[in-house]
Design a protein around this motif. Structure first.
Motif, mmCIF file in Angstrom:
data_model
loop_
_atom_site.group_PDB
_atom_site.id
_atom_site.type_symbol
_atom_site.label_atom_id
_atom_site.label_comp_id
_atom_site.label_asym_id
_atom_site.label_seq_id
_atom_site.Cartn_x
_atom_site.Cartn_y
_atom_site.Cartn_z
ATOM 1 N N PHE A 1 0.869 -1.183 0.000
ATOM 2 C CA PHE A 1 0.000 0.000 0.000
ATOM 3 C C PHE A 1 0.902 1.229 0.000
ATOM 4 O O PHE A 1 1.746 1.369 0.877
ATOM 5 N N VAL A 2 0.712 2.132 -0.960
ATOM 6 C CA VAL A 2 1.552 3.324 -1.072
ATOM 7 C C VAL A 2 0.667 4.561 -1.071
ATOM 8 O O VAL A 2 -0.277 4.658 -1.868
ATOM 9 N N ASP A 3 0.975 5.492 -0.189
ATOM 10 C CA ASP A 3 0.307 6.792 -0.198
ATOM 11 C C ASP A 3 1.265 7.815 0.394
ATOM 12 O O ASP A 3 2.017 7.498 1.315
ATOM 13 N N ARG A 4 1.237 9.029 -0.135
ATOM 14 C CA ARG A 4 2.139 10.064 0.375
ATOM 15 C C ARG A 4 1.575 10.782 1.593
ATOM 16 O O ARG A 4 2.302 11.440 2.320
ATOM 17 N N SER A 5 0.293 10.643 1.836
ATOM 18 C CA SER A 5 -0.350 11.300 2.978
ATOM 19 C C SER A 5 -0.126 10.491 4.253
ATOM 20 O O SER A 5 -0.484 9.304 4.319
ATOM 21 N N ARG A 6 0.439 11.107 5.251
ATOM 22 C CA ARG A 6 0.639 10.455 6.552
ATOM 23 C C ARG A 6 -0.709 10.029 7.133
ATOM 24 O O ARG A 6 -0.837 8.944 7.701
ATOM 25 N N ASP A 7 -1.736 10.876 6.996
ATOM 26 C CA ASP A 7 -3.062 10.527 7.508
ATOM 27 C C ASP A 7 -3.612 9.287 6.812
ATOM 28 O O ASP A 7 -4.189 8.406 7.454
#
Length: 188
Positions: free
Chosen positions: A69-75
């Protein structure tokens, strides 16, 4: 939001709140998994722009071996962690807090390969056009790429090793474009 079917069927997932959040509807999610159902058993999955992680979690529920799972948002990464933990699939999940383009460049250098890639970026920012050539470098031969995007967007017929397989529209706003990667024999 919930897992539709498989070993985690009915499991509720949490999602981010706000105007920038656009979770995949159950109707579109069901369509996605109807398209790739025979590719899922033991698949290694990449969920780019993961948001809540619902696509990757659904894939694991339906028999995928693992998901990154990749996302740039820490939230968003925190939400994915909560969902993965509550579904008790942490041994099958790797969660990466990174820009998707940076992640794909690193993955290509490390020779990572995936059977299925989900790409559902924020709309109208040109992100799909930028990540598709990089996805072409990390998809296994005969792998599948599922792109969710605004219906007005026309994606190319071919991108690197990726060839357009099918396009679908859902209402006036949402479309899916599915690519298949060529085999090694196709490249000879």
């Amino acid at each position: 939001m919930r897992v539709i079917t498989g070993s985690l069927r009915g499991k509720r997932l949490v999602t981010l709140e706000g105007l920038d959040v656009r979770p995949t509807s159950d109707k579109v999610k069901e369509a996605v998994f109807s398209i790739i159902q025979f590719d899922l058993p033991a698949a290694q999955v990449l969920d780019l722009f993961a948001g809540s992680g619902q696509l990757g979690i659904e894939a694991i529920s339906r028999g995928a071996k693992s998901c990154v799972f990749v996302d740039r948002s820490r939230d968003a990464v925190d939400i994915v962690r909560k969902n993965v933990y509550s579904c008790r699939i942490s041994t099958q999940a790797r969660i990466v807090n990174s820009d998707s383009i940076d992640y794909l460049r690193r993955a290509a250098k490390n020779k990572a390969e995936f059977d299925i890639v989900f790409a559902d970026p924020p709309y109208e920012r040109g992100l799909l056009e930028r990540v598709l050539p990089l996805i072409s470098e990390v998809i296994k031969p005969l792998g599948t790429v599922v792109c969710e995007h605004e219906s007005e967007l026309e994606l190319p017929e071919t991108v690197g090793r990726l060839c357009l397989y099918r396009k679908y529209s859902y209402g006036k706003k949402i479309a899916l474009t599915v690519y298949k990667a060529g085999s090694e024999e196709d490249e000879k």
